[in-house]
Design an enzyme around this catalytic site. Structure first.
Site, PDB file in Angstrom:
ATOM      1  N   GLU A   1       0.840  -1.212   0.000  1.00 34.81           N
ATOM      2  CA  GLU A   1       0.000   0.000   0.000  1.00 34.81           C
ATOM      3  C   GLU A   1       0.869   1.253   0.000  1.00 34.81           C
ATOM      4  O   GLU A   1       0.562   2.233  -0.679  1.00 34.81           O
ATOM      5  CB  GLU A   1      -0.957   0.014   1.193  1.00 34.81           C
ATOM      6  CG  GLU A   1      -2.064  -1.023   1.107  1.00 34.81           C
ATOM      7  CD  GLU A   1      -2.893  -0.960  -0.171  1.00 34.81           C
ATOM      8  OE1 GLU A   1      -3.131   0.150  -0.692  1.00 34.81           O
ATOM      9  OE2 GLU A   1      -3.307  -2.014  -0.671  1.00 34.81           O
TER      10      GLU A   1
ATOM     11  N   TRP B   1       1.713   1.821  -3.414  1.00 35.70           N
ATOM     12  CA  TRP B   1       0.684   2.465  -4.250  1.00 35.70           C
ATOM     13  C   TRP B   1       0.832   3.984  -4.189  1.00 35.70           C
ATOM     14  O   TRP B   1       0.590   4.690  -5.168  1.00 35.70           O
ATOM     15  CB  TRP B   1      -0.730   2.049  -3.810  1.00 35.70           C
ATOM     16  CG  TRP B   1      -1.195   0.810  -4.519  1.00 35.70           C
ATOM     17  CD1 TRP B   1      -1.190  -0.460  -4.024  1.00 35.70           C
ATOM     18  CD2 TRP B   1      -1.700   0.716  -5.865  1.00 35.70           C
ATOM     19  NE1 TRP B   1      -1.667  -1.331  -4.972  1.00 35.70           N
ATOM     20  CE2 TRP B   1      -1.987  -0.646  -6.110  1.00 35.70           C
ATOM     21  CE3 TRP B   1      -1.942   1.637  -6.881  1.00 35.70           C
ATOM     22  CZ2 TRP B   1      -2.512  -1.098  -7.329  1.00 35.70           C
ATOM     23  CZ3 TRP B   1      -2.462   1.185  -8.097  1.00 35.70           C
ATOM     24  CH2 TRP B   1      -2.739  -0.155  -8.313  1.00 35.70           C
TER      25      TRP B   1
ATOM     26  N   TRP C   1     -20.475  12.097 -19.902  1.00 36.52           N
ATOM     27  CA  TRP C   1     -20.785  12.188 -18.470  1.00 36.52           C
ATOM     28  C   TRP C   1     -22.115  12.902 -18.350  1.00 36.52           C
ATOM     29  O   TRP C   1     -22.210  14.092 -18.616  1.00 36.52           O
ATOM     30  CB  TRP C   1     -19.680  12.962 -17.743  1.00 36.52           C
ATOM     31  CG  TRP C   1     -18.344  12.283 -17.839  1.00 36.52           C
ATOM     32  CD1 TRP C   1     -17.332  12.603 -18.690  1.00 36.52           C
ATOM     33  CD2 TRP C   1     -17.881  11.169 -17.057  1.00 36.52           C
ATOM     34  NE1 TRP C   1     -16.269  11.750 -18.495  1.00 36.52           N
ATOM     35  CE2 TRP C   1     -16.578  10.856 -17.498  1.00 36.52           C
ATOM     36  CE3 TRP C   1     -18.439  10.393 -16.040  1.00 36.52           C
ATOM     37  CZ2 TRP C   1     -15.822   9.817 -16.957  1.00 36.52           C
ATOM     38  CZ3 TRP C   1     -17.687   9.367 -15.496  1.00 36.52           C
ATOM     39  CH2 TRP C   1     -16.398   9.086 -15.950  1.00 36.52           C
TER      40      TRP C   1
ATOM     41  N   ASN D   1     -10.468   4.041   3.014  1.00 40.99           N
ATOM     42  CA  ASN D   1     -10.199   3.702   1.612  1.00 40.99           C
ATOM     43  C   ASN D   1     -11.326   2.901   0.950  1.00 40.99           C
ATOM     44  O   ASN D   1     -11.709   3.182  -0.183  1.00 40.99           O
ATOM     45  CB  ASN D   1      -8.886   2.927   1.500  1.00 40.99           C
ATOM     46  CG  ASN D   1      -8.569   2.575   0.066  1.00 40.99           C
ATOM     47  OD1 ASN D   1      -8.380   3.459  -0.763  1.00 40.99           O
ATOM     48  ND2 ASN D   1      -8.542   1.286  -0.242  1.00 40.99           N
TER      49      ASN D   1
ATOM     50  N   TRP E   1     -15.202  12.154 -13.137  1.00 43.24           N
ATOM     51  CA  TRP E   1     -14.313  11.893 -11.994  1.00 43.24           C
ATOM     52  C   TRP E   1     -13.611  13.171 -11.512  1.00 43.24           C
ATOM     53  O   TRP E   1     -13.274  13.292 -10.333  1.00 43.24           O
ATOM     54  CB  TRP E   1     -13.285  10.802 -12.318  1.00 43.24           C
ATOM     55  CG  TRP E   1     -12.378  11.068 -13.491  1.00 43.24           C
ATOM     56  CD1 TRP E   1     -12.558  10.614 -14.768  1.00 43.24           C
ATOM     57  CD2 TRP E   1     -11.169  11.845 -13.507  1.00 43.24           C
ATOM     58  NE1 TRP E   1     -11.529  11.065 -15.576  1.00 43.24           N
ATOM     59  CE2 TRP E   1     -10.663  11.813 -14.831  1.00 43.24           C
ATOM     60  CE3 TRP E   1     -10.454  12.569 -12.550  1.00 43.24           C
ATOM     61  CZ2 TRP E   1      -9.491  12.478 -15.217  1.00 43.24           C
ATOM     62  CZ3 TRP E   1      -9.288  13.231 -12.934  1.00 43.24           C
ATOM     63  CH2 TRP E   1      -8.820  13.180 -14.240  1.00 43.24           C
TER      64      TRP E   1
ATOM     65  N   TRP F   1      -8.791   8.448  -8.322  1.00 45.29           N
ATOM     66  CA  TRP F   1     -10.073   8.744  -8.983  1.00 45.29           C
ATOM     67  C   TRP F   1     -10.109   8.140 -10.377  1.00 45.29           C
ATOM     68  O   TRP F   1     -11.101   7.548 -10.800  1.00 45.29           O
ATOM     69  CB  TRP F   1     -10.336  10.262  -9.031  1.00 45.29           C
ATOM     70  CG  TRP F   1     -11.075  10.699  -7.808  1.00 45.29           C
ATOM     71  CD1 TRP F   1     -10.527  11.191  -6.660  1.00 45.29           C
ATOM     72  CD2 TRP F   1     -12.493  10.622  -7.577  1.00 45.29           C
ATOM     73  NE1 TRP F   1     -11.512  11.431  -5.732  1.00 45.29           N
ATOM     74  CE2 TRP F   1     -12.728  11.100  -6.269  1.00 45.29           C
ATOM     75  CE3 TRP F   1     -13.581  10.204  -8.336  1.00 45.29           C
ATOM     76  CZ2 TRP F   1     -14.011  11.170  -5.714  1.00 45.29           C
ATOM     77  CZ3 TRP F   1     -14.868  10.278  -7.778  1.00 45.29           C
ATOM     78  CH2 TRP F   1     -15.067  10.749  -6.488  1.00 45.29           C
TER      79      TRP F   1
HETATM   80  C1  LIG Z   1     -11.154   8.063  -4.859  1.00 44.84           C
HETATM   81  C2  LIG Z   1      -9.913   7.990  -3.973  1.00 44.84           C
HETATM   82  C3  LIG Z   1      -9.220   9.145  -3.656  1.00 44.84           C
HETATM   83  C4  LIG Z   1      -8.066   9.086  -2.860  1.00 44.84           C
HETATM   84  N1  LIG Z   1      -7.408  10.260  -2.556  1.00 44.84           N
HETATM   85  C5  LIG Z   1      -6.278  10.206  -1.789  1.00 44.84           C
HETATM   86  C6  LIG Z   1      -5.582  11.405  -1.447  1.00 44.84           C
HETATM   87  O1  LIG Z   1      -5.926  12.514  -1.864  1.00 44.84           O
HETATM   88  N2  LIG Z   1      -4.493  11.284  -0.629  1.00 44.84           N
HETATM   89  C7  LIG Z   1      -4.052  10.074  -0.172  1.00 44.84           C
HETATM   90  O2  LIG Z   1      -3.060  10.035   0.572  1.00 44.84           O
HETATM   91  N3  LIG Z   1      -4.669   8.933  -0.514  1.00 44.84           N
HETATM   92  C8  LIG Z   1      -5.771   8.956  -1.293  1.00 44.84           C
HETATM   93  N4  LIG Z   1      -6.422   7.787  -1.614  1.00 44.84           N
HETATM   94  C9  LIG Z   1      -5.801   6.498  -1.245  1.00 44.84           C
HETATM   95  C10 LIG Z   1      -6.237   5.889   0.097  1.00 44.84           C
HETATM   96  O3  LIG Z   1      -7.628   5.903   0.206  1.00 44.84           O
HETATM   97  C11 LIG Z   1      -5.636   6.623   1.296  1.00 44.84           C
HETATM   98  O4  LIG Z   1      -4.254   6.776   1.138  1.00 44.84           O
HETATM   99  C12 LIG Z   1      -5.889   5.813   2.597  1.00 44.84           C
HETATM  100  O5  LIG Z   1      -7.260   5.620   2.774  1.00 44.84           O
HETATM  101  C13 LIG Z   1      -5.303   6.573   3.764  1.00 44.84           C
HETATM  102  O6  LIG Z   1      -5.623   5.936   4.957  1.00 44.84           O
HETATM  103  P1  LIG Z   1      -4.495   5.262   5.837  1.00 44.84           P
HETATM  104  O7  LIG Z   1      -3.359   6.206   6.008  1.00 44.84           O
HETATM  105  O8  LIG Z   1      -5.140   4.740   7.057  1.00 44.84           O
HETATM  106  O9  LIG Z   1      -4.034   4.070   4.882  1.00 44.84           O
HETATM  107  P2  LIG Z   1      -3.275   2.714   5.203  1.00 44.84           P
HETATM  108  O10 LIG Z   1      -4.115   1.603   4.700  1.00 44.84           O
HETATM  109  O11 LIG Z   1      -2.829   2.643   6.604  1.00 44.84           O
HETATM  110  O12 LIG Z   1      -2.023   2.796   4.214  1.00 44.84           O
HETATM  111  C14 LIG Z   1      -0.778   3.379   4.586  1.00 44.84           C
HETATM  112  C15 LIG Z   1      -0.382   4.438   3.593  1.00 44.84           C
HETATM  113  O13 LIG Z   1      -0.233   3.876   2.286  1.00 44.84           O
HETATM  114  C16 LIG Z   1      -0.672   4.819   1.302  1.00 44.84           C
HETATM  115  N5  LIG Z   1      -1.821   4.250   0.579  1.00 44.84           N
HETATM  116  C17 LIG Z   1      -2.690   3.321   1.026  1.00 44.84           C
HETATM  117  N6  LIG Z   1      -3.570   3.015   0.046  1.00 44.84           N
HETATM  118  C18 LIG Z   1      -3.263   3.785  -1.011  1.00 44.84           C
HETATM  119  C19 LIG Z   1      -3.811   3.932  -2.324  1.00 44.84           C
HETATM  120  N7  LIG Z   1      -4.842   3.195  -2.752  1.00 44.84           N
HETATM  121  N8  LIG Z   1      -3.252   4.827  -3.171  1.00 44.84           N
HETATM  122  C20 LIG Z   1      -2.179   5.565  -2.775  1.00 44.84           C
HETATM  123  N9  LIG Z   1      -1.622   5.461  -1.541  1.00 44.84           N
HETATM  124  C21 LIG Z   1      -2.158   4.587  -0.682  1.00 44.84           C
HETATM  125  C22 LIG Z   1      -1.092   6.070   2.039  1.00 44.84           C
HETATM  126  O14 LIG Z   1      -0.012   6.971   2.064  1.00 44.84           O
HETATM  127  C23 LIG Z   1      -1.408   5.536   3.432  1.00 44.84           C
HETATM  128  O15 LIG Z   1      -1.278   6.513   4.434  1.00 44.84           O
HETATM  129  C24 LIG Z   1      -7.600   7.832  -2.402  1.00 44.84           C
HETATM  130  C25 LIG Z   1      -8.309   6.664  -2.724  1.00 44.84           C
HETATM  131  C26 LIG Z   1      -9.456   6.736  -3.500  1.00 44.84           C
HETATM  132  C27 LIG Z   1     -10.189   5.479  -3.826  1.00 44.84           C
END
Ligand SMILES: Cc1cc2nc3c(=O)[nH]c(=O)nc-3n(C[C@H](O)[C@H](O)[C@H](O)COP(=O)(O)OP(=O)(O)OC[C@H]3O[C@@H](n4cnc5c(N)ncnc54)[C@H](O)[C@@H]3O)c2cc1C
Length: 471
Positions: free
Chosen positions: A271, A274, A302, A337, A355, A378
């Site tokens: 993650e 990602w 759209w 997420n 989007w 997105w």
């Molecule tokens: C529509 C949409 C918009 C999003 N917008 C953002 C945003 O603006 N900023 C953002 O940081 N994340 C975004 N995310 C990705 C993800 O949802 C968040 O990073 C995550 O929910 C943050 O929670 P956490 O720190 O508890 O994640 P954890 O599950 O604890 O993951 C640890 C870290 O890994 C990274 N990470 C985890 N999942 C993703 C992912 N799918 N994509 C990229 N990085 C990820 C983040 O830095 C996160 O803090 C988006 C996801 C979606 C579906």
């Protein structure tokens, strides 16, 4: 004449002392002025949103505290401010950690040239990524567009740098002409909204490190499964801390890799990757925030309306898991997420709204709003992105909530008006018999909205539109 011993350390997305390579270089060079510049001018359309400013306000306050009150603050065009500052303070060098947003790359290149022309040394460092985007390329020297081979190549290459400790003696100087935090004008007028959001977070470097240890003790050993359940405490909530650089990904990864190996640790690593992949895509495809990554989506019709968009933003669609997510976002500046994917799928596929509109709203309301992750995610959900979920994979919000919010705890936290319903009807209150609704005093359309669209019909419409696009 620039001085050899005084320098400027320009803080940007690295609001911390631990594992900060630019800070280490500045300290090594002698006395330095730590500065932060709020540059809305160059950011243009991507000037920070309201929730991010609230976070930034607290984060700068915390950083200033760690620097014994020596952080100098400015607001305006960094291309003008930084060279003028270097000249006025007699700085011989400027240090910063690199940023990867297209507008920042362009601006920083210009600043470097102006400073170099004035005989000021500029040194930049990697303080935000495990692997820099230009380090990982395919054999034919083009960028990866698919996550799995990208991550495999990352892991086969150089190991991410080990975090560097906080320098022992920091001799920072303060510019008397700098602005106060209040002068930066970061806080919006809606005091209630700010207070509510603040009540969900501790901001700053110490809080980030605390969130990481808490996650390692209480979430990591269930992460792979638990990360899908929005009411569980199985995710790290590190995203705003990582976005503002209150903690570095290298520091996080280092601590994670100290834990015993297994699928949870591996999944967390992927993650984090990602996040890296999102930065990678943004670097190699700088139009990602504005244009479809897959051009075939340029012809997509759209059909969604502004009214639908507003209803979604307000969490009043009548689809409980969607409304819970949108209300969580408004109240806390964060959304889990799993729910981000559900609300994004609902907006783009069931409501037919572009989007970009959803990404814009997230940009303004998320405390972790991040140009790379937000744009990439997105587009991923909409189906137009790199390595995206296929367009025809339309999340069914009811099935999703039954599966991932088994007791409807998450829904009831943010949509309390449904809490009295028997759990099986909370996911789709329009399916509840009138007597059941009446028995808990709930009238759809009065106490909670009727669904904005038929999930079945809107799904079929989306699928047939996609068929036209593909065909
Ligand atoms: C529509 C949409 C918009 C999003 N917008 C953002 C945003 O603006 N900023 C953002 O940081 N994340 C975004 N995310 C990705 C993800 O949802 C968040 O990073 C995550 O929910 C943050 O929670 P956490 O720190 O508890 O994640 P954890 O599950 O604890 O993951 C640890 C870290 O890994 C990274 N990470 C985890 N999942 C993703 C992912 N799918 N994509 C990229 N990085 C990820 C983040 O830095 C996160 O803090 C988006 C996801 C979606 C579906």
């Amino acid at each position: 004449m620039p001085s050899d011993t005084v320098s400027i350390l320009w803080f940007r997305q690295d609001l911390r002392l631990e594992d900060n390579p630019a800070l280490c270089a500045a300290v090594k060079s002698g006395q330095f002025y730590p500065v932060y510049i709020l540059d809305d001018e160059n950011a243009g359309d991507w000037a920070m949103g309201a929730a991010s400013r609230v976070w930034l306000n607290s984060s700068l306050d915390k950083l200033n505290h760690s620097l014994a009150g020596k952080l100098s603050l400015y607001r305006g065009n960094a291309e003008k401010i930084l060279p003028a500052l270097a000249a006025r303070l007699g700085a011989g060098a400027v240090y910063w950690n690199r940023c990867y947003e297209p507008w920042r790359i362009g601006r920083d290149t210009n600043i470097k040239k102006t400073l170099n022309d004035a005989n000021v040394v500029v040194k930049s460092f990697n303080g935000s990524l495990l692997w820099e985007p230009w380090e990982v390329l395919k054999k034919d020297a083009t960028p990866y567009k698919v996550f799995t081979p990208y991550f495999r190549a990352c892991r086969a290459g150089t190991l991410p740098a080990k975090p560097v400790p906080v320098p022992k003696e920091i001799t920072a100087l303060k510019d008397d002409e700098a602005l106060s935090l209040e002068d930066m004008g970061l806080l919006p007028k809606q005091k209630k909204w700010v207070a509510q959001m603040h009540s969900h977070w501790d901001v700053g470097e110490k809080a980030a490190q605390h969130a990481l240890s808490d996650f390692i003790s209480n979430g990591l050993d269930r992460y792979k499964k638990g990360r899908d359940y929005p009411s569980e405490k199985s995710v790290s909530r590190l995203s705003p801390h990582l976005h503002f650089g209150e903690i570095s990904p290298n520091f996080v990864l280092d601590k994670i890799l100290e834990q015993s190996a297994g699928e949870n640790r591996d999944h967390f690593y992927s993650e984090l990757a990602w996040r890296e992949f999102s930065y990678y895509l943004l670097y190699h495809f700088p139009k990602l925030p504005d244009e479809n990554f897959q051009p075939k989506f340029d012809g997509f019709n759209w059909f969604g309306s502004q009214a639908d968009l507003k209803t979604w933003q307000r969490g009043m669609t009548g689809v409980p898991i969607v409304d819970a997510g949108m209300r969580e976002l408004w109240q806390t500046g964060y959304m889990h997420n799993r729910v981000r994917m559900i609300v994004a799928s609902f907006l783009t596929k069931n409501l037919g709204v572009h989007w970009r509109e959803g990404a814009r709203w997230f940009w303004d309301t998320l405390v972790d709003a991040d140009l790379a992750s937000n744009s990439a995610s997105w587009q991923w959900v909409a189906g137009s992105g790199a390595d995206a979920a296929p367009y025809f994979r339309i999340f069914n919000p009811v099935t999703q909530s039954k599966r991932f919010d088994e007791n409807a705890d998450y829904i009831c936290t943010y949509v309390p008006e449904l809490a009295k319903l028997p759990t099986r009807y909370i996911y789709a209150p329009w399916e509840a018999p009138v007597e059941v609704l009446e028995s808990v005093g709930l009238k759809l359309g009065r106490d909670y909205p009727e669904p904005i669209t038929s999930l079945k019909a809107s799904r079929e419409k989306a699928l047939s539109m996609y068929k036209d696009l593909a065909g």
